[in-house]
Design an enzyme around this catalytic site. Structure first.
Site, PDB file in Angstrom:
ATOM      1  N   TYR A   1      -4.351  14.837  -3.156  1.00 57.69           N
ATOM      2  CA  TYR A   1      -4.755  14.199  -1.906  1.00 57.69           C
ATOM      3  C   TYR A   1      -5.842  15.031  -1.228  1.00 57.69           C
ATOM      4  O   TYR A   1      -5.662  15.583  -0.145  1.00 57.69           O
ATOM      5  CB  TYR A   1      -3.540  14.015  -1.002  1.00 57.69           C
ATOM      6  CG  TYR A   1      -3.689  12.847  -0.060  1.00 57.69           C
ATOM      7  CD1 TYR A   1      -3.618  11.540  -0.523  1.00 57.69           C
ATOM      8  CD2 TYR A   1      -3.905  13.055   1.291  1.00 57.69           C
ATOM      9  CE1 TYR A   1      -3.760  10.471   0.342  1.00 57.69           C
ATOM     10  CE2 TYR A   1      -4.043  11.991   2.162  1.00 57.69           C
ATOM     11  CZ  TYR A   1      -3.973  10.699   1.681  1.00 57.69           C
ATOM     12  OH  TYR A   1      -4.114   9.648   2.547  1.00 57.69           O
TER      13      TYR A   1
ATOM     14  N   HIS B   1      -9.376   8.705   3.706  1.00 60.51           N
ATOM     15  CA  HIS B   1      -9.234   7.341   4.216  1.00 60.51           C
ATOM     16  C   HIS B   1     -10.594   6.681   4.458  1.00 60.51           C
ATOM     17  O   HIS B   1     -10.664   5.463   4.673  1.00 60.51           O
ATOM     18  CB  HIS B   1      -8.460   7.329   5.538  1.00 60.51           C
ATOM     19  CG  HIS B   1      -7.001   7.581   5.392  1.00 60.51           C
ATOM     20  ND1 HIS B   1      -6.450   8.834   5.521  1.00 60.51           N
ATOM     21  CD2 HIS B   1      -5.965   6.745   5.133  1.00 60.51           C
ATOM     22  CE1 HIS B   1      -5.141   8.765   5.349  1.00 60.51           C
ATOM     23  NE2 HIS B   1      -4.814   7.505   5.110  1.00 60.51           N
TER      24      HIS B   1
ATOM     25  N   HIS C   1       0.832  -1.204   0.000  1.00 63.81           N
ATOM     26  CA  HIS C   1       0.000   0.000   0.000  1.00 63.81           C
ATOM     27  C   HIS C   1       0.862   1.247   0.000  1.00 63.81           C
ATOM     28  O   HIS C   1       0.677   2.157  -0.818  1.00 63.81           O
ATOM     29  CB  HIS C   1      -0.911  -0.008   1.228  1.00 63.81           C
ATOM     30  CG  HIS C   1      -1.644   1.283   1.462  1.00 63.81           C
ATOM     31  ND1 HIS C   1      -2.996   1.435   1.202  1.00 63.81           N
ATOM     32  CD2 HIS C   1      -1.221   2.491   1.933  1.00 63.81           C
ATOM     33  CE1 HIS C   1      -3.350   2.680   1.492  1.00 63.81           C
ATOM     34  NE2 HIS C   1      -2.292   3.330   1.944  1.00 63.81           N
ATOM     35  N   GLU C   2       1.805   1.302   0.921  1.00 66.34           N
ATOM     36  CA  GLU C   2       2.618   2.511   1.050  1.00 66.34           C
ATOM     37  C   GLU C   2       3.507   2.731  -0.170  1.00 66.34           C
ATOM     38  O   GLU C   2       3.645   3.859  -0.659  1.00 66.34           O
ATOM     39  CB  GLU C   2       3.465   2.439   2.326  1.00 66.34           C
ATOM     40  CG  GLU C   2       2.649   2.538   3.609  1.00 66.34           C
ATOM     41  CD  GLU C   2       1.875   3.855   3.696  1.00 66.34           C
ATOM     42  OE1 GLU C   2       2.405   4.895   3.260  1.00 66.34           O
ATOM     43  OE2 GLU C   2       0.745   3.841   4.188  1.00 66.34           O
TER      44      GLU C   2
ATOM     45  N   HIS D   1       1.781   4.342  -3.088  1.00 58.61           N
ATOM     46  CA  HIS D   1       1.706   5.804  -3.085  1.00 58.61           C
ATOM     47  C   HIS D   1       2.848   6.374  -3.933  1.00 58.61           C
ATOM     48  O   HIS D   1       2.700   7.410  -4.589  1.00 58.61           O
ATOM     49  CB  HIS D   1       1.793   6.345  -1.662  1.00 58.61           C
ATOM     50  CG  HIS D   1       0.494   6.325  -0.912  1.00 58.61           C
ATOM     51  ND1 HIS D   1      -0.641   6.940  -1.378  1.00 58.61           N
ATOM     52  CD2 HIS D   1       0.160   5.765   0.281  1.00 58.61           C
ATOM     53  CE1 HIS D   1      -1.630   6.767  -0.510  1.00 58.61           C
ATOM     54  NE2 HIS D   1      -1.164   6.048   0.504  1.00 58.61           N
TER      55      HIS D   1
ATOM     56  N   GLU E   1      -5.875   6.862  -2.096  1.00 59.95           N
ATOM     57  CA  GLU E   1      -5.859   5.838  -1.051  1.00 59.95           C
ATOM     58  C   GLU E   1      -6.355   4.493  -1.574  1.00 59.95           C
ATOM     59  O   GLU E   1      -5.800   3.437  -1.259  1.00 59.95           O
ATOM     60  CB  GLU E   1      -6.724   6.278   0.133  1.00 59.95           C
ATOM     61  CG  GLU E   1      -6.023   7.190   1.103  1.00 59.95           C
ATOM     62  CD  GLU E   1      -4.823   6.525   1.755  1.00 59.95           C
ATOM     63  OE1 GLU E   1      -4.896   5.332   2.102  1.00 59.95           O
ATOM     64  OE2 GLU E   1      -3.790   7.198   1.890  1.00 59.95           O
TER      65      GLU E   1
ATOM     66  N   ASP F   1      -9.380  15.030   7.522  1.00 58.15           N
ATOM     67  CA  ASP F   1      -8.643  14.078   6.701  1.00 58.15           C
ATOM     68  C   ASP F   1      -8.748  14.427   5.214  1.00 58.15           C
ATOM     69  O   ASP F   1      -9.003  13.573   4.369  1.00 58.15           O
ATOM     70  CB  ASP F   1      -9.173  12.661   6.969  1.00 58.15           C
ATOM     71  CG  ASP F   1      -8.327  11.580   6.308  1.00 58.15           C
ATOM     72  OD1 ASP F   1      -7.143  11.827   6.035  1.00 58.15           O
ATOM     73  OD2 ASP F   1      -8.874  10.482   6.061  1.00 58.15           O
TER      74      ASP F   1
END
Length: 378
Positions: A211, A298, A196-197, A200, A220, A293
């Site tokens: 974002y 998210h 996942h990271e 990005h 996301e 957020d």
């Protein structure tokens, strides 16, 4: 401490725009970002707990991430990142693992390079393996040479801070906390979190989705999609065998829940007296309008997440081969704008499914999936 007072504390942010760089084209700005796996609403809930064992790690994590985000802005002001040219060895991973030794100085001490054998430290080995699993999926399935498409070295730091409840991609490396051994385990454990990271980073070098709002939720969601595909690829699971969970191995024994997020059933991953209840919607009728957020990136990512799950399971087989290929085609195809809405993304996936597979099962499943989550296209 008002943990919810800064909705940007734990988010990935397109930092070039924070500095209003007049020479930065939003479509081509590939500046370093700071992206964390634990959503702001979870850390905010923990930070408000009456139990010091719960709120102290969360507050330290929030404070750290706020400082780190500010530092990434300073780096962004000095210039952005652009993909390089593939080198001779770009089809092989080049991984280096560092040990922060519970400090917050990066990168830490170098403890394993690509040519080294396994370490006695399980966190080092898991980080090394997770970077490799991510590299392998992108190369062998989609022909992408590392996250920038040009063989970018993959670096990671383990044992970051003390009881640090997060993992993040900072535009240069993966960084893993050990967790608090109460609510969160070691962050090197779930390979989908690593995938996942790092995704990005792929988005950073391709569509570079803003974002904020729906484009941020797509940012996301794309990371969740490829994070879960990396896990499925590593395990050899077909769409019907997969659990469709993000962070299933991350939650500690004292949490009432099964994962951070569920793509199969958004909103059901956890319901805990400390973490709160999973707030993700599965369809547009439950879209959450919020200023927190960055517009709930998210939270509302649950909608496109669910659309991918529906498409992949309807198509069947190995999800990375057809549904994943469609999503990858859209991410890298050049038509996805940095401000794309859910409807924009849906339209492009439908177009991509037909372009690659024709007007057959893949196209039909993609159209139906978006309709099921309440998103219609022109």
């Amino acid at each position: 401490m008002d943990a919810g007072s800064d909705s940007g504390i734990t988010e990935c942010h397109r930092l070039c725009m924070d500095f209003n760089d007049a020479q930065s084209d939003p479509a081509t700005c590939h500046t370093p970002v700071f992206c964390t796996i634990i959503p702001p609403h979870i850390l905010d809930n923990l930070a408000r707990s009456d139990d010091p064992e719960r709120h102290e790690p969360a507050r330290r994590t929030l404070e750290h991430d706020h400082v780190a985000r500010t530092e990434r802005r300073a780096i962004a002001a000095r210039g952005g990142l652009t993909p390089g040219e593939p080198g001779a060895d770009a089809d092989k991973p080049n991984r280096t693992i560092y040990d922060a030794r519970h400090r917050e100085d990066l990168p830490g001490k170098k403890v394993r390079s690509e040519s080294d054998g396994p370490s006695k430290d399980a966190s080092v080995n898991r980080a090394h393996a997770g970077l490799g699993a991510t590299f392998e999926l992108y190369l062998k399935v989609y022909g992408r040479k590392s996250i920038d498409g040009a063989g970018l070295p993959l670096n990671a730091t383990v044992h970051y801070g003390r009881r640090y409840d997060n993992a993040f991609w900072d535009g240069e490396r993966m960084v893993f906390g050990d967790g608090d051994n109460d609510l969160f385990k070691d962050f090197t454990i779930p390979v989908d979190v690593i995938g996942h990271e790092l995704t990005h980073g792929v988005t950073q070098y391709t569509a570079n989705l803003d974002y904020q709002g729906q484009s941020g939720a797509l940012n996301e969601s794309v990371s969740d999609v490829f994070g879960v595909l990396i896990k499925q690829y590593a395990l050899g699971h077909t769409a019907d065998q997969a659990d469709w969970l993000i962070g299933a191995d991350l939650l500690g024994p004292n949490v009432t829940g099964i994962a951070l997020r569920s793509m199969k059933a958004p909103g059901t991953a956890y319901d805990d007296d400390v973490l709160g209840k999973d707030p993700q919607p599965a369809a547009m009728k439950d879209y959450v309008k919020t200023t927190d957020d960055n517009g709930g990136v998210h939270i509302n990512s649950g909608i496109p997440n669910h659309a991918f799950y529906l498409a992949a399971t309807a198509i069947g087989g190995k999800a990375w081969e057809r549904a994943g290929q469609v999503w990858y085609d859209v991410l890298t195809g050049g038509e996805l704008t940095h401000t794309a809405t859910f409807a924009d993304f849906a339209a492009l996936t439908i177009k991509a499914a037909q372009a690659r597979f024709g007007a057959g099962a893949e196209h039909e499943a993609t159209v139906k999936a978006w309709t099921q989550v309440g998103i219609t296209t022109k």
